[in-house]
Scaffold this motif. Structure first.
Motif, PDB file in Angstrom:
ATOM      1  N   GLY A 195     -98.489  22.572 -32.398  1.00  0.00           N
ATOM      2  CA  GLY A 195     -98.702  23.977 -32.111  1.00  0.00           C
ATOM      3  C   GLY A 195     -97.545  24.858 -32.522  1.00  0.00           C
ATOM      4  O   GLY A 195     -97.246  25.853 -31.857  1.00  0.00           O
ATOM      5  N   VAL A 196     -96.864  24.494 -33.633  1.00  0.00           N
ATOM      6  CA  VAL A 196     -95.743  25.298 -34.147  1.00  0.00           C
ATOM      7  C   VAL A 196     -95.971  25.558 -35.624  1.00  0.00           C
ATOM      8  O   VAL A 196     -96.888  25.017 -36.240  1.00  0.00           O
ATOM      9  CB  VAL A 196     -94.392  24.577 -33.930  1.00  0.00           C
ATOM     10  CG1 VAL A 196     -94.125  24.361 -32.443  1.00  0.00           C
ATOM     11  CG2 VAL A 196     -94.369  23.239 -34.665  1.00  0.00           C
ATOM     12  N   ASN A 197     -95.121  26.387 -36.210  1.00  0.00           N
ATOM     13  CA  ASN A 197     -95.243  26.712 -37.622  1.00  0.00           C
ATOM     14  C   ASN A 197     -94.916  25.516 -38.495  1.00  0.00           C
ATOM     15  O   ASN A 197     -94.016  24.715 -38.180  1.00  0.00           O
ATOM     16  CB  ASN A 197     -94.303  27.861 -37.995  1.00  0.00           C
ATOM     17  CG  ASN A 197     -94.700  29.166 -37.329  1.00  0.00           C
ATOM     18  OD1 ASN A 197     -95.879  29.397 -37.071  1.00  0.00           O
ATOM     19  ND2 ASN A 197     -93.718  30.016 -37.059  1.00  0.00           N
ATOM     20  N   GLU A 198     -95.620  25.415 -39.629  1.00  0.00           N
ATOM     21  CA  GLU A 198     -95.357  24.323 -40.561  1.00  0.00           C
ATOM     22  C   GLU A 198     -93.929  24.387 -41.098  1.00  0.00           C
ATOM     23  O   GLU A 198     -93.281  23.350 -41.289  1.00  0.00           O
ATOM     24  CB  GLU A 198     -96.349  24.377 -41.722  1.00  0.00           C
ATOM     25  CG  GLU A 198     -96.182  23.242 -42.721  1.00  0.00           C
ATOM     26  CD  GLU A 198     -97.201  23.288 -43.849  1.00  0.00           C
ATOM     27  OE1 GLU A 198     -96.952  22.651 -44.889  1.00  0.00           O
ATOM     28  OE2 GLU A 198     -98.238  23.964 -43.680  1.00  0.00           O
ATOM     29  N   SER A 199     -93.432  25.590 -41.330  1.00  0.00           N
ATOM     30  CA  SER A 199     -92.062  25.728 -41.846  1.00  0.00           C
ATOM     31  C   SER A 199     -91.040  25.187 -40.858  1.00  0.00           C
ATOM     32  O   SER A 199     -90.026  24.600 -41.257  1.00  0.00           O
ATOM     33  CB  SER A 199     -91.768  27.198 -42.167  1.00  0.00           C
ATOM     34  OG  SER A 199     -91.890  28.000 -40.998  1.00  0.00           O
ATOM     35  N   THR A 200     -91.312  25.352 -39.560  1.00  0.00           N
ATOM     36  CA  THR A 200     -90.412  24.825 -38.535  1.00  0.00           C
ATOM     37  C   THR A 200     -90.390  23.302 -38.566  1.00  0.00           C
ATOM     38  O   THR A 200     -89.325  22.673 -38.516  1.00  0.00           O
ATOM     39  CB  THR A 200     -90.846  25.304 -37.143  1.00  0.00           C
ATOM     40  OG1 THR A 200     -90.791  26.732 -37.091  1.00  0.00           O
ATOM     41  CG2 THR A 200     -89.946  24.720 -36.063  1.00  0.00           C
ATOM     42  N   VAL A 201     -91.569  22.714 -38.673  1.00  0.00           N
ATOM     43  CA  VAL A 201     -91.664  21.254 -38.725  1.00  0.00           C
ATOM     44  C   VAL A 201     -90.978  20.719 -39.977  1.00  0.00           C
ATOM     45  O   VAL A 201     -90.234  19.732 -39.924  1.00  0.00           O
ATOM     46  CB  VAL A 201     -93.130  20.797 -38.681  1.00  0.00           C
ATOM     47  CG1 VAL A 201     -93.240  19.304 -38.954  1.00  0.00           C
ATOM     48  CG2 VAL A 201     -93.749  21.133 -37.342  1.00  0.00           C
ATOM     49  N   ARG A 202     -91.225  21.368 -41.108  1.00  0.00           N
ATOM     50  CA  ARG A 202     -90.608  20.925 -42.360  1.00  0.00           C
ATOM     51  C   ARG A 202     -89.082  20.951 -42.246  1.00  0.00           C
ATOM     52  O   ARG A 202     -88.407  19.987 -42.634  1.00  0.00           O
ATOM     53  CB  ARG A 202     -91.061  21.815 -43.518  1.00  0.00           C
ATOM     54  CG  ARG A 202     -90.447  21.425 -44.867  1.00  0.00           C
ATOM     55  CD  ARG A 202     -90.854  22.432 -45.942  1.00  0.00           C
ATOM     56  NE  ARG A 202     -92.287  22.429 -46.150  1.00  0.00           N
ATOM     57  CZ  ARG A 202     -92.910  21.597 -46.997  1.00  0.00           C
ATOM     58  NH1 ARG A 202     -92.196  20.723 -47.700  1.00  0.00           N
ATOM     59  NH2 ARG A 202     -94.216  21.654 -47.143  1.00  0.00           N
ATOM     60  N   ARG A 203     -88.557  22.050 -41.725  1.00  0.00           N
ATOM     61  CA  ARG A 203     -87.104  22.190 -41.601  1.00  0.00           C
ATOM     62  C   ARG A 203     -86.529  21.132 -40.665  1.00  0.00           C
ATOM     63  O   ARG A 203     -85.507  20.496 -40.955  1.00  0.00           O
ATOM     64  CB  ARG A 203     -86.764  23.588 -41.084  1.00  0.00           C
ATOM     65  CG  ARG A 203     -85.258  23.860 -41.022  1.00  0.00           C
ATOM     66  CD  ARG A 203     -84.970  25.285 -40.593  1.00  0.00           C
ATOM     67  NE  ARG A 203     -85.383  25.533 -39.198  1.00  0.00           N
ATOM     68  CZ  ARG A 203     -86.448  26.220 -38.849  1.00  0.00           C
ATOM     69  NH1 ARG A 203     -87.226  26.768 -39.773  1.00  0.00           N
ATOM     70  NH2 ARG A 203     -86.736  26.411 -37.566  1.00  0.00           N
ATOM     71  N   ARG A 204     -87.208  20.896 -39.543  1.00  0.00           N
ATOM     72  CA  ARG A 204     -86.748  19.888 -38.573  1.00  0.00           C
ATOM     73  C   ARG A 204     -86.793  18.483 -39.174  1.00  0.00           C
ATOM     74  O   ARG A 204     -85.846  17.706 -39.037  1.00  0.00           O
ATOM     75  CB  ARG A 204     -87.610  19.937 -37.316  1.00  0.00           C
ATOM     76  CG  ARG A 204     -87.513  21.226 -36.497  1.00  0.00           C
ATOM     77  CD  ARG A 204     -86.203  21.283 -35.713  1.00  0.00           C
ATOM     78  NE  ARG A 204     -86.192  22.391 -34.774  1.00  0.00           N
ATOM     79  CZ  ARG A 204     -86.061  22.252 -33.449  1.00  0.00           C
ATOM     80  NH1 ARG A 204     -85.939  21.052 -32.908  1.00  0.00           N
ATOM     81  NH2 ARG A 204     -86.040  23.323 -32.674  1.00  0.00           N
ATOM     82  N   CYS A 205     -87.892  18.148 -39.839  1.00  0.00           N
ATOM     83  CA  CYS A 205     -88.042  16.809 -40.426  1.00  0.00           C
ATOM     84  C   CYS A 205     -86.997  16.566 -41.514  1.00  0.00           C
ATOM     85  O   CYS A 205     -86.373  15.498 -41.560  1.00  0.00           O
ATOM     86  CB  CYS A 205     -89.437  16.637 -41.002  1.00  0.00           C
ATOM     87  SG  CYS A 205     -90.742  16.384 -39.780  1.00  0.00           S
ATOM     88  N   GLU A 206     -86.824  17.548 -42.376  1.00  0.00           N
ATOM     89  CA  GLU A 206     -85.857  17.380 -43.463  1.00  0.00           C
ATOM     90  C   GLU A 206     -84.456  17.169 -42.902  1.00  0.00           C
ATOM     91  O   GLU A 206     -83.691  16.361 -43.436  1.00  0.00           O
ATOM     92  CB  GLU A 206     -85.910  18.584 -44.389  1.00  0.00           C
ATOM     93  CG  GLU A 206     -87.188  18.635 -45.226  1.00  0.00           C
ATOM     94  CD  GLU A 206     -87.297  19.886 -46.079  1.00  0.00           C
ATOM     95  OE1 GLU A 206     -86.486  20.824 -45.843  1.00  0.00           O
ATOM     96  OE2 GLU A 206     -88.176  19.933 -46.967  1.00  0.00           O
ATOM     97  N   ALA A 207     -84.115  17.868 -41.821  1.00  0.00           N
ATOM     98  CA  ALA A 207     -82.802  17.692 -41.211  1.00  0.00           C
ATOM     99  C   ALA A 207     -82.664  16.312 -40.575  1.00  0.00           C
ATOM    100  O   ALA A 207     -81.623  15.654 -40.707  1.00  0.00           O
ATOM    101  CB  ALA A 207     -82.571  18.779 -40.157  1.00  0.00           C
ATOM    102  N   LEU A 208     -83.711  15.848 -39.892  1.00  0.00           N
ATOM    103  CA  LEU A 208     -83.668  14.533 -39.253  1.00  0.00           C
ATOM    104  C   LEU A 208     -83.462  13.419 -40.274  1.00  0.00           C
ATOM    105  O   LEU A 208     -82.656  12.506 -40.060  1.00  0.00           O
ATOM    106  CB  LEU A 208     -84.959  14.288 -38.470  1.00  0.00           C
ATOM    107  CG  LEU A 208     -85.161  15.110 -37.194  1.00  0.00           C
ATOM    108  CD1 LEU A 208     -86.584  14.944 -36.675  1.00  0.00           C
ATOM    109  CD2 LEU A 208     -84.155  14.686 -36.128  1.00  0.00           C
TER     110      LEU A 208
END
Length: 335
Positions: free
Chosen positions: A199-212
């Protein structure tokens, strides 16, 4: 188990280099079309031959103590016992063995938790357990995921996951934890599907995943039965080593691509070494030409892994049918 053809094996080997590599990149490595790679890989995943998951440092043994427990079972009850242990959240690795003991169980005990409850109360409460031997894992030298890479001519285009760094669990906030939980279930989940579930923005998930992934907080692991790739020998070696030469022996063993896991133990044996070889002849050459010639190695005990049940805290899909049958049989015997 039915073996895969050469192209399927190459696709799986590429996924072991990087489980989140694009179908386009994998197609470039194996020399076929993107459509073919996507179709074959998705079929392998759907059939349960391949499972892609994501592990955190904690799930790779970063916190708490790891114990390798060798378990002896009542005759014919190896799978029933394995089924009971597979449900435990603290079991990272579980396999049915040949040899003196019937099962090998790698258990993660959180800091501050007692070992007594597991070994004396819980393990012995399983009706088919006859005895057990527990060794503390003192240090892990190698956890290798690329043992099948020799099936590829080149995989330089695939971005290999970074080695996990020493971050604490507190490094991951609540959203990070939810992302990792979903990736643990499906290591190839797209940013779009993750965003929809969270339930969040795709850009937020992308940024979080790439950082992880970039920082090494998580690692993608591709699980596949060795037999499906044509590998005949999957063996655990418990090695006795001269104490002063432990580090040197572990380093030599870790150099071999066919060695998936090397760790120092506090117990009867100094090291445990998990080996995967294409043929029995290759295994013979390894134990006689490599292991047997390492200065400091005194002796070893070998156990063939008859069935891997759990790896990386994941019950592997190819063991599900055998576990279900064992559970049904056990339930019927108690009626």
């Amino acid at each position: 188990m039915e073996q895969l053809d050469d192209l399927d094996r190459q696709i799986v080997a590429a996924l072991q280099v990087n489980g989140r590599a694009s179908w386009t990149d994998i197609a470039g490595v194996v020399g076929t079309s993107v459509t073919t790679v996507a179709r074959r890989a998705q079929q392998l995943l759907a059939d349960g031959i391949v499972r892609i998951t994501t592990l955190t440092r904690l799930q790779q043994g970063g916190d708490g103590d790891l114990f390798l427990v060798r378990v002896s079972c009542a005759a014919g009850q190896q799978l029933a016992t394995a089924a009971a242990l597979a449900d435990r959240q603290d079991v990272r690795f579980l396999a049915v063995l040949t040899g003196e003991h019937d099962l090998i169980v790698e258990v993660q005990i959180p800091n501050g938790a007692g070992l007594h409850a597991l070994l004396v109360e819980e393990l012995q409460s399983i009706p088919w357990v006859r005895d057990s031997v527990a060794d503390l894992v003192l240090h892990t030298y190698k956890i290798g995921q690329d043992w099948s890479r020799q099936l590829l001519g080149s995989a330089s285009v695939l971005s290999e996951p970074r080695t996990l760094h020493l971050c604490e669990d507190s490094h991951l906030d609540e959203l990070d934890g939810r992302i990792v939980a979903l990736l643990h279930e499906n290591g190839r989940a797209s940013f779009q599907s993750l965003a929809k579930q969270l339930g969040v923005n795709e850009s937020t998930v992308r940024r979080r995943c790439e950082a992880l992934f970039r920082q090494g907080c998580v690692e993608t692991v591709t699980l596949v039965p060795a037999a499906a790739l044509g590998y005949e020998a999957e063996v655990l070696l418990f090695v006795s080593v001269e104490p002063s030469k432990l580090e040197a022996v572990a380093a030599r063993l870790s150099e071999h691509r066919g060695v998936r896991f090397v760790a120092a133990l506090l117990g009867q044996y100094s090291l445990v070494c998990e080996v995967i070889m294409p043929t029995t002849a290759d295994l013979y050459r390894f134990v006689t030409g490599s292991l047997g010639r390492i200065d400091g190695v005194r002796s070893w005990q070998a156990n063939v892994e008859a069935l891997t049940v759990k790896r990386g805290f994941v019950v592997v899909p190819w063991a599900q049918a055998a576990l279900a049958k064992a559970r049904n049989t056990a339930a019927g015997s108690t009626d």
